[in-house]
Design an enzyme around this catalytic site. Structure first.
Site, PDB file in Angstrom:
ATOM      1  N   ASP A 293       0.878  -1.172   0.000  1.00 38.15           N
ATOM      2  CA  ASP A 293       0.000   0.000   0.000  1.00 38.15           C
ATOM      3  C   ASP A 293       0.918   1.225   0.000  1.00 38.15           C
ATOM      4  O   ASP A 293       2.045   1.135  -0.474  1.00 38.15           O
ATOM      5  CB  ASP A 293      -0.944  -0.042   1.208  1.00 38.15           C
ATOM      6  CG  ASP A 293      -2.252   0.707   0.965  1.00 38.15           C
ATOM      7  OD1 ASP A 293      -2.188   1.855   0.491  1.00 38.15           O
ATOM      8  OD2 ASP A 293      -3.330   0.161   1.245  1.00 38.15           O
ATOM      9  N   HIS A 327       1.483   1.822  -3.350  1.00 39.69           N
ATOM     10  CA  HIS A 327       0.478   2.644  -4.026  1.00 39.69           C
ATOM     11  C   HIS A 327       1.016   4.052  -4.254  1.00 39.69           C
ATOM     12  O   HIS A 327       0.745   4.668  -5.278  1.00 39.69           O
ATOM     13  CB  HIS A 327      -0.804   2.698  -3.202  1.00 39.69           C
ATOM     14  CG  HIS A 327      -1.570   1.411  -3.211  1.00 39.69           C
ATOM     15  ND1 HIS A 327      -2.761   1.250  -2.533  1.00 39.69           N
ATOM     16  CD2 HIS A 327      -1.323   0.228  -3.817  1.00 39.69           C
ATOM     17  CE1 HIS A 327      -3.201   0.015  -2.712  1.00 39.69           C
ATOM     18  NE2 HIS A 327      -2.347  -0.625  -3.482  1.00 39.69           N
TER      19      HIS A 327
END
Length: 482
Positions: A293, A327
């Protein structure tokens, strides 16, 4: 082996004081020099307390006894020697250092009975979650150092989306047991987790009527929780395989993170690297991230809870870090209700991240983000945006954003987020879907963005919506000046 406080300060500074002083060169805002912790001259080994490093013996009691002894003496260093040390949660008190030698592997027992559900704060909200494997609250002068590995056994806690893994990986995952619904879209540790996920949607806040014990696996903890601590050092270790976020300093002051490695599988749900949340006076330098993430993320609380706590994240230097997957390489938001200001990001490398520099929020947050400097950032093979400001963030991946601001004009009040005075220079991006994308709010445009001496190679150039005072000086996309 004795360990003096002065030795710890030297370790934090990488040798002579003037070497560490270099991180403050050219600082565009005033901040105090970040203080390293002071640890007493006392050292014990976990092996002295009956612990066995065979990867099978549970050493929870040994760690508790060793740390209780140090606490009774006013603190000191707990050394973890070579071996594989299985344990339940570890609580660090003031004036304590956890030191992992080079061949030490600290593995947290995935038995959920060892992790009681507590009142805490996660994703900017006051919630109840499981106790973190490593935790400290309202402590001062604490450190986690060495060259060893800390493994959070996160595979036993996290859900896995089927679309994120290969056929071979999927076969190995479902062979562990757990729960797979009829649609085969994901793997879950148990049916309780799946039940909670259905009520929580894309968020991590389940229906309050559900039995906590039934959905305990869903209330998975961050691996390292440092809450309200002062003078903290994280240095040298590898932090990996976390149940949720990897490292979460919250409401901390005087924090040094130097030379750590942070790893999570690319498919790890909420597998953030480090979330620096409403902290002040922070240096993060020389560290590497490869996560599932956001990698380096800055936060300051969410919505009403964040505004009520009213704690800024301010005075941060982030330098010489590398992100291989995530991300976002460097991220602010979306939880920024307490405000974020005075941040310098310099000399970092982002390789293959979904987004390079990511700024996100949405209506309802409130908070002011200002005075951000990003200098000499090198990005390669970025999946979507080199730089993005998105004030319509809704918890979806950057690559899923439509990029179209169609909402009606809303009144400006304490729930309206504001981003302004962000400065970018020396950015080099070799490969992205789009170089720059800015999507502010019609009632509160993004203001005061300047890009200087930047070079992008991308399929698309710059796109700006609801923004004021945006300038480009010697900025090129595919060799053409903006």
């Amino acid at each position: 082996m004795l360990f003096a406080a002065s030795a710890l300060v030297a370790a934090a500074c990488g040798g002579p004081a003037d070497q560490f002083e270099a991180v403050y060169d050219g600082l565009p805002f005033d901040m105090p020099r970040v203080q390293a912790p002071s640890i007493p001259e006392r050292s014990v080994s976990i092996a002295d307390y009956g612990a066995v490093g065979d990867g099978v013996t549970d050493n929870t009691r040994s760690f508790a006894e060793a740390l209780d002894y140090l606490a009774s003496k006013g603190g000191g260093r707990l050394t973890v020697p070579a071996g594989i040390w299985l344990t339940g949660p570890i609580g660090l008190g003031s004036c304590t250092e956890l030191h992992l030698e080079k061949e030490a592997i600290l593995v947290f027992n995935p038995d959920r009975d060892l992790y009681p559900i507590i009142d805490t704060n996660f994703e900017g909200l006051d919630v109840r979650r499981c106790l973190s494997p490593i935790h400290a609250e309202d402590a001062h002068d604490i450190a986690i150092t060495g060259e060893g590995i800390i493994d959070g056994a996160g595979d036993a806690w996290r859900e896995v989306k089927r679309r994120k893994v290969s056929d071979d990986q999927w076969k190995r995952i479902i062979a562990r047991g757990g729960f797979v619904p009829e649609d085969q879209k994901g793997w879950y540790p148990d049916e309780g987790y799946y039940k909670a996920r259905l009520t929580a949607g894309s968020l991590n806040l389940p229906d309050a009527s559900l039995d906590e014990n039934e959905i305990k696996s869903f209330l998975r903890p961050v691996m390292v929780s440092l809450r309200g601590c002062k003078r903290v050092l994280l240095e040298g270790c590898t932090f990996q395989n976390s149940p949720c976020w990897n490292i979460h300093p919250l409401w901390c002051d005087h924090l040094i993170i130097r030379g750590i490695n942070v790893r999570n599988p690319h498919y790890s749900t909420n597998g953030d690297g480090i979330d620096i949340d409403a902290c002040t006076n922070v240096v993060l330098t020389g560290s590497t991230f490869d996560v599932g993430d956001d990698a380096i993320c800055i936060k300051s609380g969410k919505d009403e809870d964040g505004r009520r706590h009213a704690r800024k994240c301010a005075n941060l230097i982030i330098s010489d870090c590398t992100v291989y997957h995530g991300h976002g390489g460097f991220v602010i938001g979306s939880e920024m209700s307490g405000g974020v200001e005075n941040i310098l990001v310099r000399g970092c490398r982002f390789i293959g991240t979904d987004v390079g520099l990511r700024f996100k929020s949405t209506r309802g947050r409130g908070g002011l983000v200002k005075d951000i400097w990003c200098r000499d950032i090198y990005m390669k093979d970025i999946v979507s945006y080199g730089v993005i400001f998105n004030l319509y963030y809704a918890g979806v991946a950057a690559t899923d954003m439509s990029g179209d601001a169609k909402s009606d004009l809303q009144p400006v009040d304490e729930t309206t987020p504001e981003f302004r005075d962000c400065h970018f220079s020396g950015l080099v991006c070799a490969g992205a879907d789009q170089a720059i994308y800015v999507n502010g709010l019609p009632e509160q445009p993004v203001r005061g963005l300047d890009f200087t001496d930047c070079c992008f190679s991308a399929k698309k150039g710059a796109e700006v919506h609801f923004a004021e005072d945006v300038s480009f000086d010697n900025v090129t996309v595919n060799g053409e000046k903006l």
